[in-house]
Each structure stands twice: as structure tokens, then as C-alpha cells.
Design an enzyme around this catalytic site. Structure first.
Site, short mmCIF file in Angstrom:
data_model
loop_
_atom_site.label_atom_id
_atom_site.label_comp_id
_atom_site.label_asym_id
_atom_site.label_seq_id
_atom_site.Cartn_x
_atom_site.Cartn_y
_atom_site.Cartn_z
N LYS A 140 9.21 -3.38 36.01
CA LYS A 140 8.30 -2.64 35.14
C LYS A 140 8.83 -2.78 33.71
CE LYS A 140 6.31 2.07 34.87
NZ LYS A 140 6.35 3.42 35.49
N SER A 145 1.72 4.89 37.06
CA SER A 145 1.82 3.99 35.94
C SER A 145 2.48 2.65 36.27
CB SER A 145 2.65 4.66 34.83
OG SER A 145 3.98 4.86 35.27
N SER A 187 4.30 7.83 39.87
CA SER A 187 4.05 6.50 39.31
C SER A 187 4.58 5.33 40.14
CB SER A 187 4.63 6.40 37.89
OG SER A 187 3.77 7.04 36.99
#
Lengths: 486, 479
Positions: free
Chosen positions: A79, A154, A178
């Protein structure tokens, strides 16, 4: 089965036997990225050179009989929230466009030391604020199971990349769901470890008391193996637990016989998707059949969790994001006249609407005269929520629930309705408020072929048992073997 | 009402840089004077993703200071974030302690008007320093130097117990001396390692109701501190006498213009949005740390001063000067171990030694004169082996080179002749050469005596013991 479809551990055993090289596996990832990422849009940055160099080094170690660890040579993605030396690190925000990380965060260092090539940086909601990856400052990511839908957020880029076969596993972060919610929406295993289990050093902060790093993988065993690499005490993180990590793979096949699992009645609510509820109840039934005692349990303060979270997380975020001021790095409104305007224009242009909304919420919650009524009160409720879990865990060994109230929704469906978007995390965020380990794993598909996730929550630092429960369910099904129709 | 009808009420907030080698939350050096941004790392630059790790030395120094100020040491204290935007504040917040500081409720004894006074200390807490903004008016730009960002500070807040500008300055001096004694601060106001803000108000004498206070900033010397408070008191009295109201505000002292002026009003005051720092757990002190600091607590300035008066029989003035700096006091005691005339020793310290130190500033620790050598030199003077004047010359040479006094005396031929027979021969010779002068003396012209002393000393190249010369001359002249 094609090379890119293997699980991390399957690939690791082929690397160990010499059947496949890390360079081949990495090239397979890069080819897959070239093939599908134009549609999926999971990557913000592909580091072809770096990944291949790491793969070559890995192959040399394997040849020399000295692998750096069991996952040496298995390509993964990160990420974009992780500081990765020499690579762009934007956290999905325009305000960090062009920022190249000058140091490796602790988990990145651990991955490199364990020999895992890093294929690239993955899309996310800006500063991890969102549940659909639509709040990325660059572009939305799409769900490989239905390109018109969200992969969740996310850590949506991480989820989509693993689901689409662009990497074998990925790391994400989970502040209110997330990791788990995107895992649920993309047929993956996503694990949020106990707060303090994995170092936050070099992870761009959203809400410091809630953020935690974890793996997104195709199987429970992969999640266990990747967790093993990153679950270490870190002297650079003062909230990092000084506890040894057990061997997460050792007890994985222990089954659920003799365990008591709780179904919290507050987690089955009006308005949740019927298909989701059915799949989760069926999973509970299945676990009972496998020897677990499944009981009703109650977490009475659950209904305050969302409000509590949306005071604490934005409050911490409003402070954490103050450093993006245009002075030292990242975007700077060079045309500004004077200091005040420099701040205002830089932040006006650099932050997206969701980030601005949360900065304002948090600033308000911490303001003189409101602090007691909002932030302090929220901290007290947080204690009550934590106590709910402590009470429940006196009776049960783990809690099972849906991960997300709905399957993957359409892109654009909720972007104009922040409250509807916030509700996507209603089952995942109490776990962050309490600091507990939580995992989502595949438990079925809707009639239209969208993945459904089962959430398993455990006692603090009891990731091993959470994994064991997940694995007991997983081995009865072939959900984890299913691949998206790309 | 006139100015004398008002009672000033003053409290001080002092920021002291702690003498740790590394910064409070990272391992960067705290060294002063490095090139801009030389002592920085991702943590003190406030890069994305960094986290603070507390320097244990900072806690030890805070506890030591708290103990010296008689504070209650809090076994659990909490870190907070103070949020505000400024270019030299890299994270956009300062990590500090807010509602639960490490030390509370202490006191500092000072020489106030009318004797010793105990000024109450409200709190002592730890925090990080900010960087420094440098403005370049020629290029029209501002630059930021973050060497200082993350240097540990101790903030020491007094209660509003001070009653005059002089008292405020005396408090500041006493606090500085104490911190330097403890080895936690270098006491250097000019370099900003000790900084002071003052809260000032006035109220009618006899009133129990405190007046509205203003906060004065930029008081970076004792003189400025005193002057700024004087000016502010006068300003407030004038406002009140003309029927006005003192506004609660922050005022800046302008040394050049000799005035304080408004910096920001209460309405413009920052809302710092304090909240507990989630990146640092509450600080829980183990008893071992507190006990170790209690053991490490040195004799404090006032106790030492008292002991110098009683143990060495020194006047208060001497004792105060000698104990103003711990190394000087320690050095005095080291010399005193080998030399018993303490008052004479004190005179040499306050006269000669301080003069030498002033001419060539040297830390006591780097002084080349061994305490034993110092004592031996004074004993030589006492025994008349050298004159007091020659002694000063020898001391100066010892200060430069660290040589033993006997070596210097021998090398320079400064040894004094006290041998009666050698001097007597010369006295006789001088008298024989100057019969008319001897006559004048005997006739009552006593001034001539000095002439004979001069002649004898000249003949002996100044090395004759003047006492012996005097005695012999008197005897021979028979006056």
C-alpha cells in the site's frame, strides 16, 4: 493453474525446490500488471527494476542454499502508505505527489530482509480515509470480480492487486476496517493484528491509536506466513508490544473442536444485505458442525462505535496531517503570498474533500470548549467498547460476524453520501477501538458472483487462534481457489 | 492612587535546554553551532511515518530537577500534543506535557526583599524545542534551521509569588545557578539555552484580588527581564490610574525601543487543541530511577553557601561568590584541603584567580593549576619564600602552563632572600654609602626610610624579604 495464481506458500515451495525462480515469479507479476492493471488500476507505481534486482538476489541466495527465510523470493506489493526508500510514497494524496521516501519503514525493512521483492506501490483512499479507494487523489481502483464495482478501501489497491494476480500478497493498513473490508469484497484473507503487534514506524499516520499494519493474501496460511515476517517488537515504535510472536503456522490446522465462538447479536442489523447475513450464518453453522460451540453474545455499546470512531480518528488525523504544510516536502503552492496563504493554498490544493472533511471534524472535536464533550467523551465510550469485548471474551474464544454489511458496491454509488460510506465500517471499527486482532476470510459469493467475507475477532495478541478458526473454515471450501473473471 | 499604591504580582515561565547528548525523541546530536540542518533525521524533520522514542536521560534530568526544587515527582505523567502551525515546527505540533506533568508543587528559595523567600513552583514538565526561522530581508526569503528541533526542554513554571522586578531577576539567577549546579543546563542566556517569559499584573496594595495579567516574551537576559517587568508594571499602573482596564494579552519586549508592545490579544490567542500524544504511552516512572536521582542529587547552592560560611568561616559575600558555580566551589575545596588560611585563600580566588579567568575565559574543569600547587604557592608566600607580588606572577604562569610553583620560582629566580646575614651586609653597605641621608633620618626626616628600603631592594634585585629589610634598617638607623 498459472504461475501468478499460486498462493505465497505454494510459490515458496516451488522456489525452494528450484522448480521456479524468483525472477520468473516476479516477471509473471510484471506481465500480469501489464495485462490487467489498465483495467484494475491497483498500482500507483511499479518498481520493475527494483523488484527484479531483489528477485535475482533471492535466486542467488536460494542457489547458495541460504534463503533469507521461507518467503524469500515471493513478490509482494505495498500500500502506498509505507515509506519505501527510493520509491515514490504518496499515501494516495496529491499533497505528497513526487515525494520519494528517504528511508524504509520497519515492515518494509523486514520484508526486504526476508527477501521478498517489492513489485510496487498500491492505490488507496487518500491518507487511508475511505472505504472504496474512490477517495484516492489519483484514480479509483476497480474490483477484479466486477470492474464496475469498488474493491473496498482504504487498502483497495492492495486487495485488487492480490485478487487480480498482480502480486502474491500485499501489506495494507487497517484503522477502521481498511484491510478486512477490501479483503471481504475481493475474496481474500485480510488480517489486522492486535494494536502494537506490528510496528507503525514508517507507516504514514492516519489515526495513531488505531492504525495497524497487516497482510492481504489468498489463503489463511499465507496471511500467517506474512504476519510471521512483520510481527516483531520495534524499538522505533513506542507503542510496539514487547512480546515474542508465536509460530503462526504451527497451530494453524488445530481445528475448532472445543472452541467457543460468539455471534454478537448487535452485528446482525436492519438493512444489511440478506445474502451476506445468510452466508455468515451458514458459516457459523458450519463451524458448529466442525466441533465449535457457537453461542449468542452481546457487545452492547456497538451502536456508539461509529460515532466514537468518527471523533477519535479525525481528531488524531487533524494533528497527524498538520505536517503537510508545503514547507519541507511534497506539494507547495509556490505562487502563495505570505505564510498564511502558503499554508492555505497548499492544503487547499493538496488534500481531497474527504481528507478536508475529516481534518475539520477533528479540529472541531479538539477545540477549546468542545474537547470534553467530544474527544474526551469519545475516549470514555472507547473504554466501554473495550470492556464489552473483555466481557465477551470471558465466555468465548473468538467472535464471528460479517465483515461488511454488503458486498462490493458500485463505484460512484456512495461517494456523495459520506454517512452511507462510513457505515461500511460498522462491523470492523469496534475491533480497532478495542485494539483487537481481526481477520476477514472468504465465506461465499452472492448470486451475482460477488465475494462475501466472514470476520473473526480474537483476544489481544491471540492472532494464532483467529488464524486457526479461519483455517478450519477455509479448508472445508474452495472459495480461496476461486479467481476473478478478468 | 500613585505607583506606590500598587503591588506588582509576577510569575515566571522558564524554558531550560537540557544538557543531553542527543535529542528528546531521536538520536540526533544536540550540539550547538553546527551548520544549519546538520543535526537532523527523519524523526526531527517530521517526515511522514516517523514516531518519537523518548530519551531516558531527559526523564532522569527532569526528576533530578524536580527533586532539587522539592517537587512531588509524579509516578505517572502524560505526553500531549500542542497543535499550531509554524515553519520551524516540523510536525505541526509540539510534543509536551500538559495536564499531567512529571513534577508538581515545589519551591525555590531566593534572597528576596526582606530576607529569604520561598517561591512556589507550580510545575516542571518536559517538551521538545522547535527549530529556528531565519529571515533574509535582502533576498526576501525565510529559511528554517531544524538543528534545535527536538532538543529537550524543561519548562519550569512558578506561582505568581514574585513581588518586584528585582525579585524576578533574583529568582531567575537562583534558578539558573541551580540548574547549572545540577548539570542539566549550561546557564547560557545569550545562546538561548535558558529562556524566560513573565506573567505580570498589578493590584492595589492590600487587595486579595489579582489584577489582569499580561504575558511578556523575549526576555533573554537578567537586565531585559528586570527592565521589561519594570516597564510593564509602569504601563499597567498608568492604564489603571487613568481609569482604563488592563487587557489580557501577550506582549513583546523591545530592548532597543525600551518598551513592551502588544503581540496578540486574548481573542487572537491560539487554540492549541491539546490532546494526549497517541504515539507515546503515559510515562510511568520506576522507583529505581527516582531513587537513583535522589542519590545523584548534589549539595545545592544555598546549602553549600551556608556550609562555606560555617566550615571555612567566610563572610557571606565571599561564600556566595565562591559557591555561585559548582566547579569553582569544588576547586576551592580542593585547594582548601591543603591550605588552612581560608580567608586568605578566598582573597586569592576572588582577586587573582577570577581576574585570570576573566582575562582568559577558561572553564574550571580545564584549569591547569593543580589544587596542590595552588596551596603550595600560598604556603610559599606565607613562609616568605617569595613576595606576594611574585606570588601573583607565579600564579599567572601556573595558569598558563600548569607548572609547579617551585619550578616557576626557580626558573624566574623569584625566590626571596630572608637570610639575615646576606641582607645585613647590604644594609651596612647602603648606610655606609649614604651617610648624609642616614643623618637626615636620625634628625627626624622619616620619609628617607623609603629611600633606604629602595636602595637595599635594588641591590638585591627585589628579592629581599621586605619585612627583614625593614627590621634591619630600623635597627641600624636606630630611630
Amino acid at each position: 493453474m498459472q504461475l501468478f495464481e499460486l498462493s505465497m506458500l505454494e510459490l515458496a515451495s516451488k522456489l525452494a525446490s528450484g522448480e521456479v525462480s524468483s525472477v520468473e515469479a516476479t516477471r509473471a507479476c510484471l506481465r500480469r500488471v501489464a495485462e490487467v492493471d489498465g483495467k484494475v488500476k491497483a498500482f500507483l507505481h511499479v518498481d520493475e527494476k527494483g523488484a527484479l534486482a531483489a528477485a535475482e538476489a533471492s535466486d542467488a541466495r536460494r542457489k547458495g542454499g541460504k534463503p533469507a527465510g521461507p518467503l524469500d523470493g515471493v513478490p509482494v506489493g505495498l500500500k502506498d502508505i509505507f515509506l519505501t526508500e527510493g520509491l515514490p510514497t504518496t499515501c494516495g494524496s496529491r499533497i505528497l505527489e513526487g515525494f520519494v521516501a528517504p528511508y524504509d519503514g520497519t515492515v518494509v525493512r523486514l520484508l526486504k530482509e526476508a527477501g521478498l521483492p517489492i513489485v510496487g506501490k498500491l492505490n488507496q483512499d487518500e491518507f487511508a480515509m475511505g472505504s472504496s479507494t474512490e477517495a484516492s487523489g489519483f484514480f479509483p481502483t476497480r474490483n477484479p470480480y466486477d470492474l464496475s464495482r469498488t474493491p473496498g478501501g482504504s487498502s483497495g489497491g492492495s486487495a485488487a492487486a492480490v485478487a487480480a494476480g498482480e502480486v502474491f500478497g500485499a501489506l495494507g493498513t487497517d484503522t477502521g476496517g481498511s484491510i478486512r473490508q477490501p479483503a471481504a469484497l475481493t475474496n481474500l484473507v485480510g488480517l489486522k493484528p492486535t494494536y502494537g503487534r506490528v510496528s507503525r514506524y514508517g507507516v504514514i499516520a492516519f489515526a495513531s491509536s488505531l492504525d495497524q499494519v497487516g497482510p492481504l493474501c489468498r489463503t489463511v496460511a499465507d496471511a500467517a506466513a506474512l504476519l510471521q515476517v512483520i510481527a516483531r517488537h520495534d524499538p522505533l515504535d513506542s507503542t510496539s508490544a514487547q512480546l515474542p510472536s508465536p509460530d503462526y503456522l504451527a497451530g494453524l490446522e488445530g481445528g475448532v473442536a472445543g472452541l467457543t465462538l460468539g455471534l454478537p447479536r448487535e452485528y446482525f442489523v436492519e438493512g444489511m444485505d440478506q445474502e451476506v447475513e445468510r452466508a455468515v450464518r451458514a458459516a457459523a453453522e458450519e463451524l458448529r458442525r466442525l466441533g465449535a460451540k457457537v453461542v449468542d453474545t452481546s457487545l452492547p455499546h456497538t451502536r456508539y462505535a461509529l460515532a466514537t470512531y468518527y471523533l477519535i480518528a479525525p481528531a488524531e488525523a487533524s494533528s497527524n496531517l498538520a505536517r503537510y504544510d508545503g514547507i519541507r516536502y511534497g506539494l507547495r503552492a509556490a505562487d502563495a503570498k505570505g505564510l498564511r496563504e502558503l499554508y492555505a493554498l497548499t492544503r487547499e490544493r493538496g488534500f481531497g474533500p474527504e481528507v478536508k472533511r475529516r481534518i475539520m471534524l477533528g479540529t472541531y472535536a479538539l477545540s477549546a470548549g468542545y474537547y470534553e464533550a467530544y474527544y474526551l467523551k469519545a475516549q470514555k465510550v472507547r473504554t466501554l467498547i473495550r470492556r464489552d469485548f473483555e466481557q465477551a471474551f470471558k465466555q468465548v474464544d473468538a467472535i464471528i460476524s460479517p465483515t461488511s454489511p454488503v458486498a462490493a458496491f458500485k463505484l460512484g454509488e456512495k461517494v456523495d453520501d459520506p454517512l452511507a460510506m462510513y457505515l461500511m465500517d460498522v462491523f470492523t471499527l469496534p475491533c480497532n477501538l478495542a485494539g483487537l486482532p481481526g481477520m476477514s476470510l472468504p465465506c461465499g459469493f452472492t448470486a451475482s458472483g460477488l465475494p462475501i467475507g466472514l470476520q473473526v475477532l480474537g483476544r489481544p495478541y491471540d492472532e494464532a487462534r483467529v488464524l486457526r478458526v479461519g483455517r478450519a473454515f477455509e479448508r472445508e471450501h474452495d472459495f480461496a481457489k476461486r479467481r476473478p473473471p478478468l | 492612587m500613585s505607583a506606590s499604591d500598587f503591588q506588582p504580582v509576577i510569575g515566571l515561565e522558564v524554558h531550560a535546554q537540557l544538557l543531553t547528548r542527543s535529542k528528546i525523541f531521536c538520536s540526533c546530536s544536540t550540539e550547538f553551532g553546527a551548520p544549519p540542518n546538520h543535526h537532523t533525521c527523519p524523526v526531527c524533520l517530521g517526515l511522514p511515518g516517523v514516531l518519537p522514542v523518548l530519551n531516558r536521560r531527559v526523564v532522569e534530568m527532569a526528576v533530578l530537577t524536580g527533586l532539587a526544587l522539592g517537587c512531588e515527582i509524579q509516578r505517572r505523567s502524560v505526553w500531549s500534543r500542542k497543535n499550531y502551525f509554524y515553519p520551524d515546527l516540523p510536525k505541526g505540533y509540539q510534543i509536551t506535557q500538559y495536564d499531567q506533568p512529571i513534577c508538581e508543587q515545589g519551591r525555590l528559595l531566593i534572597d528576596g526583599e526582606g530576607g529569604e523567600r520561598a517561591i512556589r513552583i507550580r510545575r516542571v514538565h518536559m517538551e521538545e524545542d522547535a527549530g529556528k526561522s531565519v529571515h533574509d530581508p535582502v533576498r526576501g526569503i525565510s529559511l528554517v534551521d531544524l538543528n534545535r528541533a527536538g532538543v529537550p526542554l524543561l519548562e519550569i513554571v512558578s506561582e505568581p509569588d514574585l513581588r518586584s522586578p528585582e525579585e524576578a531577576a533574583e529568582y531567575m539567577r537562583s534558578l539558573r545557578d541551580l540548574l547549572v549546579y545540577l548539570g542539566v543546563n549550561d546557564g547560557n542566556l545569550e545562546e538561548g539555552s535558558l529562556r524566560c517569559d513573565a506573567n505580570v499584573s498589578v493590584m492595589p496594595k492590600g487587595s486579595a484580588q489579582l489584577g489582569t495579567r499580561t504575558e511578556l516574551k523575549n526576555l533573554n537576559s537578567y537586565r531585559f527581564l528586570q527592565k521589561a517587568i519594570e516597564l510593564e508594571i509602569a504601563r499597567q499602573v498608568l492604564v489603571l490610574e487613568s481609569g482604563g482596564k488592563v487587557e489580557q494579552e501577550t506582549r513583546l519586549f523591545d530592548a532597543e525601543r525600551g518598551e513592551t508592545r502588544s503581540m496578540r490579544s486574548k481573542e487572537e490567542a491560539h487554540d492549541y487543541r491539546y490532546f494526549p500524544e497517541p504515539d507515546l504511552p503515559p510515562l510511568v516512572l520506576d522507583e529505581g530511577l527516582v531513587e537513583a536521582q535522589a542519590k545523584a542529587l548534589p549539595e545545592l547552592p544555598r546549602a553549600k553557601l551556608e556550609r562555606f560560611r560555617t566550615q571555612y568561616g567566610l563572610p557571606a559575600y565571599d561564600a556566595k561568590l565562591l559557591t555561585s558555580e559548582r566547579p569553582l566551589a569544588d576547586y576551592f575545596e580542593a585547594v582548601a584541603a591543603g591550605y588552612r588560611d581560608y580567608k586568605k585563600l578566598s582573597n586569592w580566588f576572588l582577586g587573582e584567580l577570577l581576574r585570570l579567568l576573566k582575562e582568559q575565559p577558561t572553564p574550571i574543569a580545564a584549569l591547569k593549576i593543580g589544587p596542590g600547587h595552588f596551596a603550595a604557592l600560598l604556603s610559599s608566600v606565607d613562609r616568605g619564600e617569595i613576595s606576594a607580588g611574585a606570588g601573583k606572577e607565579v600564579l599567572a604562569e601556573m595558569f598558563r602552563t600548569g607548572a609547579a610553583p617551585q619550578t616557576v620560582i626557580a626558573e624566574r629566580g623569584l625566590a626571596q632572600v630572608s637570610d639575615q646575614s646576606a641582607i645585613e651586609a647590604l644594609v651596612d653597605e647602603v648606610l655606609a654609602k649614604n651617610p648624609s641621608e642616614a643623618e637626615k633620618y636620625r634628625a627626624g626626616k622619616r620619609q628617607v626610610f623609603g629611600f633606604f628600603v629602595g636602595q637595599v631592594m635594588k641591590a638585591m634585585k627585589g628579592k629581599a624579604n621586605p619585612q627583614v629589610v625593614n627590621e634591619l634598617l630600623r635597627k641600624k638607623l636606630g630611630g
